[in-house]
Design a protein around this motif. Structure first.
Motif, PDB file in Angstrom:
ATOM      1  N   VAL A  79      -0.733  93.174  51.197  1.00  0.00           N
ATOM      2  CA  VAL A  79       0.296  92.723  51.801  1.00  0.00           C
ATOM      3  C   VAL A  79       1.570  93.703  52.244  1.00  0.00           C
ATOM      4  O   VAL A  79       2.074  94.036  53.139  1.00  0.00           O
ATOM      5  CB  VAL A  79       1.202  91.358  51.539  1.00  0.00           C
ATOM      6  CG1 VAL A  79       2.325  91.015  52.346  1.00  0.00           C
ATOM      7  CG2 VAL A  79       0.334  90.184  51.173  1.00  0.00           C
ATOM      8  N   LEU A  80       1.704  94.618  50.942  1.00  0.00           N
ATOM      9  CA  LEU A  80       2.679  95.747  51.177  1.00  0.00           C
ATOM     10  C   LEU A  80       2.192  96.865  52.117  1.00  0.00           C
ATOM     11  O   LEU A  80       2.869  97.370  52.782  1.00  0.00           O
ATOM     12  CB  LEU A  80       2.683  96.439  49.859  1.00  0.00           C
ATOM     13  CG  LEU A  80       3.473  97.548  49.737  1.00  0.00           C
ATOM     14  CD1 LEU A  80       5.169  97.080  49.663  1.00  0.00           C
ATOM     15  CD2 LEU A  80       3.370  97.997  48.060  1.00  0.00           C
ATOM     16  N   MET A  81       0.745  97.238  52.400  1.00  0.00           N
ATOM     17  CA  MET A  81       0.467  98.293  53.226  1.00  0.00           C
ATOM     18  C   MET A  81      -0.083  97.681  54.446  1.00  0.00           C
ATOM     19  O   MET A  81      -0.201  98.612  55.354  1.00  0.00           O
ATOM     20  CB  MET A  81      -0.752  98.789  52.466  1.00  0.00           C
ATOM     21  CG  MET A  81      -0.474  99.286  51.079  1.00  0.00           C
ATOM     22  SD  MET A  81      -2.000 100.101  50.321  1.00  0.00           S
ATOM     23  CE  MET A  81      -2.135 101.648  51.116  1.00  0.00           C
ATOM     24  N   ALA A  82      -0.438  96.259  54.911  1.00  0.00           N
ATOM     25  CA  ALA A  82      -1.083  96.070  56.122  1.00  0.00           C
ATOM     26  C   ALA A  82       0.076  95.242  56.888  1.00  0.00           C
ATOM     27  O   ALA A  82      -0.278  94.590  57.945  1.00  0.00           O
ATOM     28  CB  ALA A  82      -2.230  95.138  55.790  1.00  0.00           C
ATOM     29  N   THR A  83       1.347  95.287  56.345  1.00  0.00           N
ATOM     30  CA  THR A  83       2.221  94.488  56.930  1.00  0.00           C
ATOM     31  C   THR A  83       3.736  95.483  57.230  1.00  0.00           C
ATOM     32  O   THR A  83       3.630  96.338  56.483  1.00  0.00           O
ATOM     33  CB  THR A  83       2.695  93.207  56.561  1.00  0.00           C
ATOM     34  OG1 THR A  83       3.580  92.432  57.587  1.00  0.00           O
ATOM     35  CG2 THR A  83       3.369  93.438  55.198  1.00  0.00           C
ATOM     36  N   GLY A  84       4.413  95.148  58.088  1.00  0.00           N
ATOM     37  CA  GLY A  84       5.735  95.774  58.183  1.00  0.00           C
ATOM     38  C   GLY A  84       6.884  95.537  57.101  1.00  0.00           C
ATOM     39  O   GLY A  84       7.938  96.220  57.175  1.00  0.00           O
ATOM     40  N   ASN A  85       6.461  94.597  56.311  1.00  0.00           N
ATOM     41  CA  ASN A  85       7.657  94.146  55.231  1.00  0.00           C
ATOM     42  C   ASN A  85       9.062  93.679  55.650  1.00  0.00           C
ATOM     43  O   ASN A  85       9.990  94.184  55.201  1.00  0.00           O
ATOM     44  CB  ASN A  85       7.661  95.270  54.270  1.00  0.00           C
ATOM     45  CG  ASN A  85       6.638  95.437  53.482  1.00  0.00           C
ATOM     46  OD1 ASN A  85       5.900  94.376  52.871  1.00  0.00           O
ATOM     47  ND2 ASN A  85       5.554  96.757  53.536  1.00  0.00           N
ATOM     48  N   THR A  86       8.846  93.072  56.906  1.00  0.00           N
ATOM     49  CA  THR A  86      10.326  92.641  57.389  1.00  0.00           C
ATOM     50  C   THR A  86      10.244  91.138  57.187  1.00  0.00           C
ATOM     51  O   THR A  86       9.583  90.364  57.337  1.00  0.00           O
ATOM     52  CB  THR A  86      10.193  92.842  59.127  1.00  0.00           C
ATOM     53  OG1 THR A  86       9.106  92.109  59.469  1.00  0.00           O
ATOM     54  CG2 THR A  86      10.093  94.280  59.560  1.00  0.00           C
ATOM     55  N   ALA A  87      11.579  91.008  56.631  1.00  0.00           N
ATOM     56  CA  ALA A  87      11.724  89.782  56.104  1.00  0.00           C
ATOM     57  C   ALA A  87      12.131  88.487  57.071  1.00  0.00           C
ATOM     58  O   ALA A  87      13.673  88.412  57.295  1.00  0.00           O
ATOM     59  CB  ALA A  87      12.733  89.386  54.860  1.00  0.00           C
ATOM     60  N   VAL A  88      11.217  88.412  57.854  1.00  0.00           N
ATOM     61  CA  VAL A  88      11.631  87.381  59.071  1.00  0.00           C
ATOM     62  C   VAL A  88      10.897  86.013  59.010  1.00  0.00           C
ATOM     63  O   VAL A  88       9.634  85.865  58.284  1.00  0.00           O
ATOM     64  CB  VAL A  88      11.091  87.894  60.345  1.00  0.00           C
ATOM     65  CG1 VAL A  88      11.991  89.163  60.758  1.00  0.00           C
ATOM     66  CG2 VAL A  88       9.775  88.344  60.395  1.00  0.00           C
ATOM     67  N   MET A  89      11.350  84.871  59.538  1.00  0.00           N
ATOM     68  CA  MET A  89      10.643  83.726  59.130  1.00  0.00           C
ATOM     69  C   MET A  89      10.166  83.345  60.755  1.00  0.00           C
ATOM     70  O   MET A  89      10.842  82.739  61.662  1.00  0.00           O
ATOM     71  CB  MET A  89      11.745  82.680  59.008  1.00  0.00           C
ATOM     72  CG  MET A  89      12.440  83.103  57.603  1.00  0.00           C
ATOM     73  SD  MET A  89      13.644  81.624  56.803  1.00  0.00           S
ATOM     74  CE  MET A  89      12.381  80.194  56.708  1.00  0.00           C
TER      75      MET A  89
END
Length: 367
Positions: free
Chosen positions: A289-299
């Motif tokens: 999850v850390l490397m394959a996503t933008g790590n933006t806290a959106v719902m």
């Protein structure tokens, strides 16, 4: 603090080190400065001293469940389908070679899967977005078409292509379907989406496409979860007494009727446990999850946008959090919530497994 009481003016000291957060403020939308409406936000780091940190944990919990949901949506059909074919239809010689190979996939480190997903898979999917979406339709229909063509073959040809070895002779056909869909991606975009699918999604459906998104996480983390679900489900199906299936076929049931009415119900406790263990792995996964996503806290439910999970948030922010501060305590609370969630899921899974096992114990005992 000065307080005027009956005895005169008294000085009171209030020790409220973490007054900016409460249990309600962590999960309910708050009205932050600069925003017209209450929002769910997580922004622990601030750029200016006048800014206030935003400690809303709802986006992190949402991202955790969203990543796990898309991973299981990809992994469960493939893993269960492979387990059913391996245990019930595949030849014994091929099964003894294929099963250890799939189980060895579980030894691949999550950081390697995340690295490949973020630097290779994500740009490739972005360039062939229309072709990737078309695979959702082409692969199921293509497999059905291939099975229909196999049924039209002469008996001599069907003996050369036995159903027990379908896992091998169908691979070239699947490769042709995938290569055709991806090769036609530019044509599909030009014919149906004015040459730019990303722009069409934004203007028509209001969907923003992020390079690293929930779809990429689902593919990568689903790949990591498949060996666990497959191995446990295959063991559960293989453990069903052979006399149950033989008895059903002796009474006139077809192989599919025997599978759906006898074998799957008898193996359902083990299959359910396999799915729950896979869900626990998906919830606690960090590096993918850390490397394959933008790590933006959106719902948002959109598979084309990113998210930030609790586990990834801990890995990112814990080294920079001051020990004993509000931020540090909230990260520890996130770890505790992950533990409690996993514990509850495993407990419920065990209770359901025992109940299903008790329900089908008579059936297995009577065999």
């Amino acid at each position: 603090m000065l307080w005027a009481g009956e005895a005169g003016i008294e000085q009171l000291s209030i020790d409220a080190k973490h007054a900016e957060v409460s249990w309600g403020s962590l999960w309910r939308p708050r009205h932050y400065e600069g925003h017209s409406e209450p929002q769910h936000r997580w922004q622990a780091s601030v750029t200016q001293p006048a800014d206030e940190p935003k400690f809303g944990m709802a986006p992190l919990a949402w991202g955790t469940l969203k990543a796990a949901a898309y991973a299981l949506l990809f992994a469960i059909p493939l893993a269960l389908g492979a387990a059913i074919h391996s245990a019930c239809f595949m030849s014994r010689q091929l099964r003894h070679r294929l099963k250890p190979t799939i189980e060895m996939m579980e030894a691949m480190p999550g950081v390697v899967i995340g690295f490949i997903a973020g630097l290779v898979l994500a740009p490739y999917v972005e360039r062939h977005l229309a072709g990737v979406f078309s695979l959702l339709l082409v692969l199921p229909l293509g497999m059905l078409f291939g099975g229909w063509c196999w049924s039209l073959l002469s008996p001599s040809l069907r003996q050369r292509l036995p159903i027990g070895w379908a896992g091998l002779w169908l691979m070239p056909w699947v490769a042709v379907l995938i290569a055709t869909s991806l090769a036609l991606s530019p044509t599909l975009e030009r014919l149906f989406f004015s040459g730019d699918l990303r722009l069409w999604l934004e203007q028509t459906l209001g969907l923003d496409y992020a390079n690293r998104n929930a779809m990429i996480v689902g593919l990568a983390m689903g790949f990591a979860v498949i060996p666990t679900i497959y191995a446990l489900s295959e063991d559960a199906l293989s453990g069903v007494p052979a006399s149950l299936g033989e008895g059903a076929q002796a009474l006139g049931a077809t192989r599919w009727q025997t599978l759906w009415k006898v074998l799957l119900p008898a193996a359902s406790p083990g299959i359910f446990s396999a799915v729950m263990i896979g869900a626990g792995r998906a919830v606690g996964e960090t590096m993918i999850v850390l490397m394959a996503t933008g790590n933006t806290a959106v719902m948002t439910w959109s598979p084309l946008e990113g998210m930030r999970s609790m586990a990834a948030n801990i890995a990112i922010e814990l080294p920079e959090a001051s020990v004993g501060g509000t931020h540090y305590r909230l990260l520890l609370l996130s770890a505790l919530l992950l533990f409690v969630f996993t514990f509850c899921v495993n407990t419920v899974a065990e209770l359901v497994r025992e109940r299903l096992k008790y329900r089908y114990r008579r059936l297995e005992g009577g065999s």
